[in-house]
Design an enzyme around this catalytic site. Sequence first.
Site, short mmCIF file in Angstrom:
data_model
loop_
_atom_site.label_atom_id
_atom_site.label_comp_id
_atom_site.label_asym_id
_atom_site.label_seq_id
_atom_site.Cartn_x
_atom_site.Cartn_y
_atom_site.Cartn_z
N ASP A 217 135.59 98.77 3.05
CA ASP A 217 135.86 98.26 1.71
C ASP A 217 136.97 97.20 1.74
O ASP A 217 137.28 96.60 0.71
CB ASP A 217 136.19 99.38 0.73
CG ASP A 217 137.38 100.23 1.15
OD1 ASP A 217 137.97 99.95 2.20
OD2 ASP A 217 137.71 101.19 0.41
N SER A 218 137.50 96.94 2.93
CA SER A 218 138.40 95.80 3.12
C SER A 218 137.71 94.50 2.77
O SER A 218 138.37 93.47 2.56
CB SER A 218 138.89 95.74 4.58
OG SER A 218 137.79 95.81 5.49
N ASP B 116 132.11 102.42 4.47
CA ASP B 116 133.11 103.01 3.58
C ASP B 116 132.50 103.41 2.24
O ASP B 116 131.70 102.67 1.66
CB ASP B 116 134.24 102.02 3.30
CG ASP B 116 135.36 102.11 4.31
OD1 ASP B 116 135.40 103.10 5.07
OD2 ASP B 116 136.21 101.20 4.34
N LYS C 13 132.30 106.86 5.50
CA LYS C 13 133.72 107.14 5.71
C LYS C 13 134.42 107.24 4.36
O LYS C 13 134.16 106.44 3.46
CB LYS C 13 134.38 106.04 6.55
CG LYS C 13 135.86 106.32 6.85
CD LYS C 13 136.42 105.33 7.85
CE LYS C 13 136.72 103.96 7.26
NZ LYS C 13 137.81 104.01 6.25
N GLU D 229 138.41 108.45 2.44
CA GLU D 229 139.84 108.62 2.66
C GLU D 229 140.35 109.93 2.05
O GLU D 229 139.83 110.39 1.02
CB GLU D 229 140.61 107.45 2.04
CG GLU D 229 140.24 106.10 2.60
CD GLU D 229 140.96 104.95 1.92
OE1 GLU D 229 140.68 103.79 2.28
OE2 GLU D 229 141.81 105.20 1.03
N GLU E 6 145.44 105.57 10.36
CA GLU E 6 145.97 104.25 10.05
C GLU E 6 147.47 104.28 9.81
O GLU E 6 147.97 105.08 9.00
CB GLU E 6 145.26 103.65 8.82
CG GLU E 6 145.77 102.26 8.46
CD GLU E 6 144.91 101.53 7.45
OE1 GLU E 6 145.27 100.40 7.08
OE2 GLU E 6 143.87 102.09 7.03
#
EC number: 2.1.2.11
Length: 279
Positions: A44-45, A83, A113, A115, A182
């Site tokens: 999602d960057s 993501d 993925k 978070e 991270e």
Amino acid sequence: MRKTVVDIIAMKAAGQKISMLTAYDASMSALLDQAGIDILLVGDSLGMTVLGYDSTVPVTMADMVHHMAAVRRGAPDAFVVGDMPFGSYQTGARDAVLNAMRLLKEGGCDVVKLEGGEVVCPVVKAIVDAGIPVMGHLGLTPQTAAVLGGYKVQGRDMEAARKLFADAKRLEEAGVCGLVLECIPAGLAEVVTASIAVPTVGIGAGKGCDGQVLVINDMLGLFEKFTPKFVKHYAQLAPLVRQGVENYIGEVRAGAFPEAEHTFTSSCDYKVLLSGDDQ
């Protein structure tokens, strides 16, 4: 032959380091796959690198599906992690499972993925129980960076380290097939890596992880606003891109491009069209 989750986990057991890079489109994913990358991450960057947002928060499911599908078309045999964007799994297990299914069915990724630590374990378990592999993400979690006080190193004090360590164990118990770590101290990442059977992939987490991931735009020197400490430039493409465009502009304005080698010809005398004598 496309790698599987089993292959990636086996790399950890064999002591083979895992390479992962982000990709957002077909042309780049094809190049990375040709180079032999182990995992492509459609992160999602892309909200910042491609869409121009100042964070990952505005990224939608539609954005992720669009870019994942492009990456898959460019690299049909690559192992792709996608993501889950902010808001796609925080509203409950049912929503999370449906959104994860969409990323696999429409986006074509192999693994999703998400978070978070203990709080997302029920969601992780629900997605895994639905037959969808999940990768976790601990440490600096960009989707909730505001809660963490910004983009800062996490786990520096023992209290935070204990929580992260416990979260990693709980995520493994919930069924994750891997874990991104991270922006945490290298020593903490090493301890977490040694404590779980699934692979860890670090970004700003030292050499002790089972693998490494970087944002492709950072690694290739395409993003010049700032360079995080954990980024190494393996190329400096931004100046080359600018120079190439400047050369193109100059030749167009000077009438030097296109040259004969770039031009199609014919034996017809098209000038008669101007006089109307072509009948």
